[in-house]
Design a protein around this motif. Structure first.
Motif, mmCIF file in Angstrom:
data_model
loop_
_atom_site.group_PDB
_atom_site.id
_atom_site.type_symbol
_atom_site.label_atom_id
_atom_site.label_comp_id
_atom_site.label_asym_id
_atom_site.label_seq_id
_atom_site.Cartn_x
_atom_site.Cartn_y
_atom_site.Cartn_z
ATOM 1 N N VAL A 24 0.808 -1.220 0.000
ATOM 2 C CA VAL A 24 0.000 0.000 0.000
ATOM 3 C C VAL A 24 0.841 1.270 0.000
ATOM 4 C CG1 VAL A 24 -2.019 -1.084 1.051
ATOM 5 C CG2 VAL A 24 -0.246 -0.096 2.519
ATOM 6 N N ASN A 25 2.048 1.206 0.543
ATOM 7 C CA ASN A 25 2.900 2.392 0.586
ATOM 8 C C ASN A 25 3.982 2.399 -0.489
ATOM 9 O OD1 ASN A 25 1.606 3.593 2.859
ATOM 10 N ND2 ASN A 25 2.666 2.139 4.189
ATOM 11 N N ASP A 26 3.907 1.451 -1.422
ATOM 12 C CA ASP A 26 4.870 1.419 -2.520
ATOM 13 C C ASP A 26 4.576 2.560 -3.499
ATOM 14 O OD1 ASP A 26 6.099 -0.769 -1.441
ATOM 15 O OD2 ASP A 26 5.275 -2.224 -2.857
ATOM 16 N N PRO A 27 5.547 2.908 -4.352
ATOM 17 C CA PRO A 27 5.313 3.971 -5.344
ATOM 18 C C PRO A 27 4.102 3.658 -6.229
ATOM 19 C CG PRO A 27 7.649 3.425 -5.237
ATOM 20 C CD PRO A 27 6.938 2.401 -4.411
ATOM 21 N N LYS A 28 3.350 4.696 -6.579
ATOM 22 C CA LYS A 28 2.116 4.537 -7.353
ATOM 23 C C LYS A 28 2.419 4.513 -8.858
ATOM 24 C CE LYS A 28 0.101 4.794 -3.372
ATOM 25 N NZ LYS A 28 -0.222 3.524 -2.678
ATOM 26 N N TYR A 29 3.084 3.447 -9.284
ATOM 27 C CA TYR A 29 3.522 3.382 -10.679
ATOM 28 C C TYR A 29 2.353 3.245 -11.653
ATOM 29 C CZ TYR A 29 2.994 -1.701 -10.091
ATOM 30 O OH TYR A 29 2.499 -2.955 -9.837
ATOM 31 N N LYS A 30 1.255 2.664 -11.230
ATOM 32 C CA LYS A 30 0.110 2.518 -12.138
ATOM 33 C C LYS A 30 -0.527 3.863 -12.471
ATOM 34 C CE LYS A 30 -1.035 -2.222 -10.773
ATOM 35 N NZ LYS A 30 -2.068 -3.139 -10.241
ATOM 36 N N ASP A 31 -0.273 4.847 -11.633
ATOM 37 C CA ASP A 31 -0.775 6.202 -11.868
ATOM 38 C C ASP A 31 0.282 7.087 -12.510
ATOM 39 O OD1 ASP A 31 -3.187 5.490 -10.620
ATOM 40 O OD2 ASP A 31 -2.401 6.006 -8.638
ATOM 41 N N ALA A 32 1.366 6.468 -13.007
ATOM 42 C CA ALA A 32 2.467 7.205 -13.664
ATOM 43 C C ALA A 32 3.115 8.212 -12.728
ATOM 44 C CB ALA A 32 1.974 7.877 -14.937
ATOM 45 N N VAL A 38 10.189 1.227 -12.741
ATOM 46 C CA VAL A 38 9.068 0.453 -13.279
ATOM 47 C C VAL A 38 8.755 0.913 -14.703
ATOM 48 C CG1 VAL A 38 6.645 -0.144 -12.991
ATOM 49 C CG2 VAL A 38 8.103 0.142 -10.972
ATOM 50 N N TYR A 39 8.508 -0.075 -15.577
ATOM 51 C CA TYR A 39 8.117 0.188 -16.963
ATOM 52 C C TYR A 39 6.761 -0.485 -17.165
ATOM 53 C CZ TYR A 39 12.912 1.661 -17.211
ATOM 54 O OH TYR A 39 14.097 2.316 -16.965
ATOM 55 N N TYR A 40 5.734 0.302 -16.987
ATOM 56 C CA TYR A 40 4.371 -0.222 -16.914
ATOM 57 C C TYR A 40 3.519 0.435 -18.001
ATOM 58 C CZ TYR A 40 -0.338 -0.913 -14.957
ATOM 59 O OH TYR A 40 -1.666 -1.226 -14.767
ATOM 60 N N LEU A 41 2.805 -0.391 -18.772
ATOM 61 C CA LEU A 41 1.928 0.148 -19.807
ATOM 62 C C LEU A 41 0.485 0.252 -19.328
ATOM 63 C CD1 LEU A 41 3.305 -1.493 -23.085
ATOM 64 C CD2 LEU A 41 3.594 0.855 -22.265
ATOM 65 N N ASN A 42 -0.105 -0.883 -18.987
ATOM 66 C CA ASN A 42 -1.472 -0.876 -18.479
ATOM 67 C C ASN A 42 -1.772 -2.249 -17.876
ATOM 68 O OD1 ASN A 42 -2.462 -2.656 -20.684
ATOM 69 N ND2 ASN A 42 -2.121 -0.835 -21.963
ATOM 70 N N GLU A 43 -2.921 -2.372 -17.267
ATOM 71 C CA GLU A 43 -3.265 -3.606 -16.559
ATOM 72 C C GLU A 43 -3.495 -4.769 -17.514
ATOM 73 O OE1 GLU A 43 -3.426 -5.125 -12.636
ATOM 74 O OE2 GLU A 43 -2.737 -3.252 -13.526
ATOM 75 N N GLU A 44 -4.130 -4.510 -18.645
ATOM 76 C CA GLU A 44 -4.396 -5.582 -19.611
ATOM 77 C C GLU A 44 -3.082 -6.180 -20.124
ATOM 78 O OE1 GLU A 44 -6.806 -6.330 -23.832
ATOM 79 O OE2 GLU A 44 -6.336 -4.287 -23.175
ATOM 80 N N TYR A 45 -2.132 -5.307 -20.447
ATOM 81 C CA TYR A 45 -0.837 -5.765 -20.950
ATOM 82 C C TYR A 45 -0.089 -6.540 -19.862
ATOM 83 C CZ TYR A 45 3.839 -5.526 -23.047
ATOM 84 O OH TYR A 45 5.075 -5.841 -23.567
ATOM 85 N N LYS A 360 3.744 15.616 -2.756
ATOM 86 C CA LYS A 360 2.621 15.699 -3.681
ATOM 87 C C LYS A 360 2.337 14.357 -4.368
ATOM 88 C CE LYS A 360 3.394 20.623 -4.729
ATOM 89 N NZ LYS A 360 2.060 21.156 -4.352
ATOM 90 N N GLY A 361 3.091 13.325 -3.991
ATOM 91 C CA GLY A 361 2.802 11.977 -4.479
ATOM 92 C C GLY A 361 3.706 11.445 -5.562
ATOM 93 N N TRP A 362 4.725 12.226 -5.974
ATOM 94 C CA TRP A 362 5.641 11.776 -7.020
ATOM 95 C C TRP A 362 6.823 11.041 -6.406
ATOM 96 C CZ3 TRP A 362 3.549 12.576 -11.658
ATOM 97 C CH2 TRP A 362 2.634 13.612 -11.816
ATOM 98 N N HIS A 363 7.254 9.967 -7.079
ATOM 99 C CA HIS A 363 8.472 9.268 -6.649
ATOM 100 C C HIS A 363 9.633 9.882 -7.416
ATOM 101 C CE1 HIS A 363 11.008 6.000 -5.165
ATOM 102 N NE2 HIS A 363 11.499 5.938 -6.389
ATOM 103 N N ILE A 364 10.491 10.610 -6.708
ATOM 104 C CA ILE A 364 11.521 11.429 -7.338
ATOM 105 C C ILE A 364 12.910 10.845 -7.106
ATOM 106 C CG2 ILE A 364 12.571 13.731 -7.412
ATOM 107 C CD1 ILE A 364 9.734 13.759 -8.417
ATOM 108 N N ASP A 365 13.701 10.748 -8.182
ATOM 109 C CA ASP A 365 15.098 10.341 -8.062
ATOM 110 C C ASP A 365 15.990 11.571 -7.996
ATOM 111 O OD1 ASP A 365 14.545 7.707 -8.048
ATOM 112 O OD2 ASP A 365 15.393 7.236 -10.003
#
Length: 480
Positions: A24-32, A38-45, A360-365
């Protein structure tokens, strides 16, 4: 020590629900919201890749004569990669678990090639910006690293590289692109040097290998960086990055078998029988082969080209928007999908801004030398460009109004760590803290530092991040 295993097995649904809760506290990669990892396209893929992976979940790439299906999948992934990199059928290579394995295999290969040529004290020349995997390979395989400085454009300095070449040089490295700033090193010039001195040249394309070729197909102009450059002898590329395969899947390709044979391990005297292994891993998960092959089939040349075009348009829009804010400079002239930007305004502390953006919710490097924020852009970021730029503009104003932020949180810890002297002592402290964190009775170290305190004021009781602990140690050390 209490056991994590229950006396009796639990229902599958209950276990899966608990697994979900852990993240629950991991980076919100599904919301970009992430800009790396993470290299994520969408849930179907993703569901499709999981299906492909599951088809070969128990298959083992350890013995290519047993699972001939895996050998076929691997060869087809490598053939596709070879076509992208403009190398003929004489090429050979393997799939690996990740970019680090691919890079380290190159170090081992060229060390052993050097030994066959009589080199007893091997050295490799790598840019200052080379990924730390190369330093790891240096330490593991006893190959001295010589880091070449950068020119004014943040590319490796060709003249400096040539001055470093000596009788012990077993390989030269260039990146396409390098990770910190997204700059493509001058591979053509490095190739000329490599050919002139008969030294292997490896191109680290772990980031760019599966996007640069499709950028070209989409009409973007790029310098030559692959096997079209004569001096290039090998290339590494991660298909689990911009090839959008499942982790972990990388490739390393050599121009011909004369190089590759130095990577292969053989033991002919083991009681268990003849043993040969082409890479580090013994057991190699078949699912990774299957998912990589499936990703290629699902995207095709056209799909990858569209993704590359979409990605670069997002990156250019972000860079343009960041410049228009008026207090930032893009480092160098990155042409690919990642870049870094630094502050040109003394009232805007770049690490304090990073803290505000994370709130603000961004995972920043964050990167150092120079201090900057970093972004690895993917196509799905096109839906958050305006949100990111708005938050960045708002963040700039907030940081200007609150200069004290530079002395707290990650702004303090990262800012100070990036400029600490006594790097060898810092290294030892990192080693001690990090290694101890892997003790089974160790408390969790929050590497994200989201709840960090001002380390200079810390009484030592608070939960500290790795960076906090280094600073606390340094403050105590220098106050004696």
């Amino acid at each position: 020590m209490s056991s994590v295993a229950p006396e009796k097995g639990r229902p599958f649904e209950e276990i899966l629900a608990e697994l979900d809760s852990f993240g629950v506290n991991d980076p919100k990669y599904k919301d970009a919201k992430t800009w790396s990892l993470v290299y994520y396209l969408n849930e179907e893929y993703t569901d499709f890749l999981q299906e492909a992976y599951g088809r070969y979940f128990s298959a083992n790439g350890l013995n290519p004569t047993a699972f001939k299906s895996l050998k076929r999948l691997e060869k087809e992934v490598l053939k596709f990669t070879a076509e992208l990199f403009h190398v003929d059928d004489e090429a050979c290579g393997v799939m690996t678990s990740c970019g680090t394995e691919s890079c380290m295999l190159a170090v081992k290969t060229y060390r052993d090639l050097g030994r066959s040529r009589g080199i007893k004290k091997p050295e490799m020349i790598i840019p200052e910006t080379a990924h730390v995997a190369w330093d790891k390979g240096s330490e593991y395989f006893g190959v001295k690293t010589r880091r070449a400085p950068l020119d004014k454009d943040f590319k490796v300095d060709i003249k400096a590289v040539e001055k470093m070449i000596n009788k012990n040089t077993v390989m030269i490295l260039g990146a396409a692109p390098e990770y910190p700033h997204g700059i493509i090193d001058p591979i053509e010039e490095l190739g000329k040097l490599a050919k002139k001195h008969n030294i292997p040249l490896h191109v680290d394309a772990c980031v760019g290998g599966y996007i640069l070729p499709f950028m070209e197909k989409a009409g973007y102009e790029l310098p030559l960086w692959d096997f079209r450059v004569e001096g290039v002898t090998s290339i590494s590329a991660d298909i689990h990055k911009y090839g959008f395969a499942a982790k972990g899947a990388s490739c390393i390709l050599y121009r011909n078998v004369d190089y590759f044979k130095h990577q292969v391990f053989v033991n002919e005297s083991w009681p268990g029988g003849l043993f040969a292994s082409p890479a580090f891993l013994g057991t190699r998960p078949g699912g990774a082969y299957a998912a990589a092959w499936a990703a290629i089939q699902a995207n095709g040349i056209e799909g990858y080209t569209e993704l590359a075009d979409r990605t670069i348009k997002v990156a250019e829009a972000l860079k343009k928007g960041i410049k228009e804010i008026g207090c930032f400079e893009i480092i160098g002239e990155p042409k690919a999908s990642l870049f870094a930007y630094r502050s040109t305004d003394s009232s805007v502390n770049i690490f304090a801004l990073g803290d505000v953006m994370e709130e603000k919710g961004w995972h920043i490097d964050r990167i150092q030398r120079p201090d900057a924020l970093h972004a690895m852009v993917t196509a799905p970021h096109d839906k958050v460009v305006e949100d990111y730029l708005k938050d960045l503009r708002d963040g700039v104003e907030y940081v200007r109004q609150h200069p004290e932020l530079a002395d707290s949180g990650q702004a303090a810890t990262y800012g100070l760590v990036s400029h600490l002297p006594l790097r060898g002592m810092v290294r030892k402290q990192v080693l001690d803290i990090f290694a101890n964190s892997y003790k089974l009775n160790a408390e969790e170290i929050d590497l994200s530092d989201s709840d960090s305190v001002n380390p200079a004021e810390s009484g030592g009781e608070e939960k500290k991040s790795l960076v906090d602990k280094i600073i606390s140690w340094y403050v105590k050390k220098t106050s004696k």
